[in-house]
Design an enzyme around this catalytic site. Structure first.
Site, PDB file in Angstrom:
ATOM      1  N   GLN A   1      -9.658  -3.660  -4.194  1.00 19.65           N
ATOM      2  CA  GLN A   1     -11.153  -3.459  -3.697  1.00 19.65           C
ATOM      3  C   GLN A   1     -12.352  -3.925  -4.882  1.00 19.65           C
ATOM      4  O   GLN A   1     -13.177  -4.072  -4.993  1.00 19.65           O
ATOM      5  CB  GLN A   1     -11.022  -1.903  -3.297  1.00 19.65           C
ATOM      6  CG  GLN A   1     -12.212  -1.336  -3.284  1.00 19.65           C
ATOM      7  CD  GLN A   1     -12.886  -1.529  -1.523  1.00 19.65           C
ATOM      8  OE1 GLN A   1     -12.196  -1.649  -0.208  1.00 19.65           O
ATOM      9  NE2 GLN A   1     -14.317  -2.921  -1.573  1.00 19.65           N
TER      10      GLN A   1
ATOM     11  N   CYS B   1     -16.332   1.404   0.041  1.00 23.10           N
ATOM     12  CA  CYS B   1     -15.402   0.333  -0.052  1.00 23.10           C
ATOM     13  C   CYS B   1     -14.574   1.059   1.774  1.00 23.10           C
ATOM     14  O   CYS B   1     -13.867  -0.445   2.067  1.00 23.10           O
ATOM     15  CB  CYS B   1     -13.760   1.550  -0.799  1.00 23.10           C
ATOM     16  SG  CYS B   1     -13.227   2.109  -0.451  1.00 23.10           S
TER      17      CYS B   1
ATOM     18  N   ARG C   1     -13.458  -8.714   1.065  1.00 22.45           N
ATOM     19  CA  ARG C   1     -11.443  -8.873   0.232  1.00 22.45           C
ATOM     20  C   ARG C   1     -10.947  -9.939   0.865  1.00 22.45           C
ATOM     21  O   ARG C   1     -10.116 -10.318  -0.364  1.00 22.45           O
ATOM     22  CB  ARG C   1     -11.552  -7.661   1.640  1.00 22.45           C
ATOM     23  CG  ARG C   1     -11.657  -5.990   0.992  1.00 22.45           C
ATOM     24  CD  ARG C   1     -11.740  -5.660  -0.227  1.00 22.45           C
ATOM     25  NE  ARG C   1     -10.308  -5.395   0.134  1.00 22.45           N
ATOM     26  CZ  ARG C   1      -9.227  -4.587  -0.107  1.00 22.45           C
ATOM     27  NH1 ARG C   1     -10.613  -3.256   0.797  1.00 22.45           N
ATOM     28  NH2 ARG C   1      -8.166  -4.281   0.255  1.00 22.45           N
TER      29      ARG C   1
ATOM     30  N   ARG D   1       0.449  -1.320  -0.309  1.00 21.67           N
ATOM     31  CA  ARG D   1       0.004  -0.007  -0.347  1.00 21.67           C
ATOM     32  C   ARG D   1       0.912   1.473   0.137  1.00 21.67           C
ATOM     33  O   ARG D   1       1.632   1.808   1.529  1.00 21.67           O
ATOM     34  CB  ARG D   1      -1.383   0.373   0.844  1.00 21.67           C
ATOM     35  CG  ARG D   1      -1.627   0.982   1.609  1.00 21.67           C
ATOM     36  CD  ARG D   1      -3.100   1.235   2.485  1.00 21.67           C
ATOM     37  NE  ARG D   1      -3.759   0.632   2.011  1.00 21.67           N
ATOM     38  CZ  ARG D   1      -5.063   0.041   2.430  1.00 21.67           C
ATOM     39  NH1 ARG D   1      -5.349   0.791   3.293  1.00 21.67           N
ATOM     40  NH2 ARG D   1      -6.172   0.028   1.433  1.00 21.67           N
TER      41      ARG D   1
ATOM     42  N   ASP E   1     -17.393   7.098  -1.526  1.00 21.47           N
ATOM     43  CA  ASP E   1     -16.369   6.279  -0.748  1.00 21.47           C
ATOM     44  C   ASP E   1     -15.893   8.300  -0.499  1.00 21.47           C
ATOM     45  O   ASP E   1     -16.584   8.881  -0.635  1.00 21.47           O
ATOM     46  CB  ASP E   1     -15.182   6.256  -2.334  1.00 21.47           C
ATOM     47  CG  ASP E   1     -13.664   6.155  -1.128  1.00 21.47           C
ATOM     48  OD1 ASP E   1     -13.848   5.759   0.303  1.00 21.47           O
ATOM     49  OD2 ASP E   1     -13.113   5.733  -2.078  1.00 21.47           O
TER      50      ASP E   1
ATOM     51  N   HIS F   1      -6.838   1.127  -6.383  1.00 19.58           N
ATOM     52  CA  HIS F   1      -7.269  -0.160  -5.297  1.00 19.58           C
ATOM     53  C   HIS F   1      -7.841  -1.337  -6.053  1.00 19.58           C
ATOM     54  O   HIS F   1      -8.733  -2.004  -5.935  1.00 19.58           O
ATOM     55  CB  HIS F   1      -8.375   0.511  -4.428  1.00 19.58           C
ATOM     56  CG  HIS F   1      -7.872   0.396  -3.133  1.00 19.58           C
ATOM     57  ND1 HIS F   1      -8.202  -1.081  -3.571  1.00 19.58           N
ATOM     58  CD2 HIS F   1      -8.986   0.471  -1.759  1.00 19.58           C
ATOM     59  CE1 HIS F   1      -7.834  -0.899  -1.313  1.00 19.58           C
ATOM     60  NE2 HIS F   1      -9.112  -0.551  -0.943  1.00 19.58           N
TER      61      HIS F   1
HETATM   62  N1   CP Z   1     -10.814  -0.768   2.131  1.00 17.43           N
HETATM   63  C1   CP Z   1     -10.254  -0.722   2.762  1.00 17.43           C
HETATM   64  O1   CP Z   1      -9.109  -0.597   1.854  1.00 17.43           O
HETATM   65  O2   CP Z   1      -9.709  -0.117   4.070  1.00 17.43           O
HETATM   66  P1   CP Z   1      -8.294  -0.124   5.043  1.00 17.43           P
HETATM   67  O3   CP Z   1      -7.766   0.875   4.121  1.00 17.43           O
HETATM   68  O4   CP Z   1      -8.861  -0.150   5.685  1.00 17.43           O
HETATM   69  O5   CP Z   1      -7.727  -0.862   4.242  1.00 17.43           O
HETATM   70  N1  NVA Z   2      -9.959   6.036  -0.838  1.00 19.32           N
HETATM   71  C1  NVA Z   2      -9.940   6.131  -0.174  1.00 19.32           C
HETATM   72  C2  NVA Z   2     -10.408   4.404   0.250  1.00 19.32           C
HETATM   73  C3  NVA Z   2      -9.843   3.787   1.305  1.00 19.32           C
HETATM   74  C4  NVA Z   2      -9.298   2.667   1.760  1.00 19.32           C
HETATM   75  C5  NVA Z   2      -8.775   6.803   0.336  1.00 19.32           C
HETATM   76  O1  NVA Z   2      -7.425   6.383  -0.332  1.00 19.32           O
HETATM   77  O2  NVA Z   2      -7.905   6.822   1.307  1.00 19.32           O
END
Ligand code: CP
Ligand code: NVA
Length: 311
Positions: A133, A265, A293, A103, A225, A130
């Site tokens: 997701q 998400c 997930r 990430r 989101d 993502h």
């Molecule tokens: N939706 C998602 O990726 O959640 P987290 O940021 O908690 O991993």
């Molecule tokens: N769009 C959000 C998704 C989190 C899972 C972010 O990047 O913070």
């Protein structure tokens, strides 16, 4: 040949469908408490430059359910790009681990990890994408009998990483995707262009507009989101009034097609981008997305490691 999963355009529609069938088996295995040992002796290195609940938990538990292990490397441990370059991190991790889950902020970093690494790399969210997701999201619809052209999904809010992933994977599988954002917050032009090209091949459609009501008309899934993603969290205050008309609430969901489901998400900012009544209401599949997930990622892990045929 190792296989990476870096963007939502990386798998073909046929591959996505195969992986969904495998995900369903994975879910049934877990529900029946059947333990798999296909990844016995294998370890995933998990690089996280940003916080996470779902992604960290589901990759860690997923590796365990496949018989393997996972090691979490938070921002303080490795300081990607500061203490050490993505290239050098990959060159170390490939000597010990069988898979890298990352990430990151910059998509370029995940691409650099993948270029440098002999072992597969999976994108666990970047500023641009993502893909895990989006796989879980379309699997959640697939479980409900919605696949390909039957999916009419409206994404309402910010044209962010999740939006791009959902838009792109929708284009791959031939869905009817509509995106409505405040002016100036549309998904990046390059992502829209790529999704349009994919939709042309798959028979899908893509509409990008600024009108949430137009976007949800006839939709069977309404997705939102956060209005300010982790990489633009400092803009939250300034964005709020511009995004308010894009809130997913009962009135908006009622304008969608009959039986439309509400999607998010997570994490959610309750009563900002989505109201409590929608999130906790009968049309919400939000916690199913979170549950899925786990199972979809197990299928993705096996695919990337060349082991998808072994279950
Ligand atoms: N939706 C998602 O990726 O959640 P987290 O940021 O908690 O991993
Ligand atoms: N769009 C959000 C998704 C989190 C899972 C972010 O990047 O913070």
């Amino acid at each position: 040949m190792k296989r990476d999963f870096l963007t939502s355009a990386d798998f073909s529609a046929e591959k996505v469908q195969q992986l969904f069938e495998l995900s369903a088996q994975m879910k049934a295995d877990t529900q029946a408490k059947r333990h798999l040992d296909v990844l016995k002796g294998h370890c995933a290195a998990m690089i996280f430059q940003k916080p996470s609940l779902r992604t960290r938990m589901t990759f860690d538990i997923g590796m365990q359910q496949l018989g393997g292990t996972a090691i979490y490397l938070g921002p303080a441990e490795i300081a990607l790009g500061v203490r050490e370059s993505a290239h050098d991190i990959a060159k170390n991790l490939e000597r010990w681990a069988d898979l890298i889950v990352a990430r990151v902020f910059a998509q370029a970093d995940i691409e650099e990890l993948a270029r440098a690494s002999r072992v597969p790399v999976i994108n666990a969210l970047s500023d641009d994408e993502h893909p895990c997701q989006a796989m879980a999201d379309y699997f959640t619809l697939f479980e409900r009998g919605l696949w390909g052209r039957d999916v009419r999904l409206a994404f309402i809010g910010d044209g962010n990483n999740t939006c791009c992933a959902v838009m792109t994977l929708g284009a791959v599988v031939g869905a009817d995707v509509r995106v409505a954002t405040p002016p100036g917050y549309e998904p990046p032009a390059a992502a829209v262009e790529r999704a349009r090209a994919l939709a042309e091949e798959s028979g899908g459609t893509l509409t990008v507009c600024n009108d949430p009501v137009e976007a949800v008309r006839g939709a069977n899934a309404v997705y939102t989101d956060t209005w300010a993603s982790m990489h633009v969290a400092h803009e939250a205050e300034q964005r709020r009034p511009k995004f308010q008309p894009y809130q997913v609430n009962r009135a908006l969901l009622d304008k969608a097609g009959p039986g439309a489901v509400a999607m998010h998400c997570l994490p959610a900012h309750r009563n900002e981008e989505i109201t409590d009544d929608v999130m906790d209401g009968p049309d919400s599949v939000i916690f199913d997305q979170a549950e899925n997930r786990l199972h979809v990622q197990k299928a993705v892990i096996l695919e990337c490691m060349g082991l998808a045929g072994t279950r």
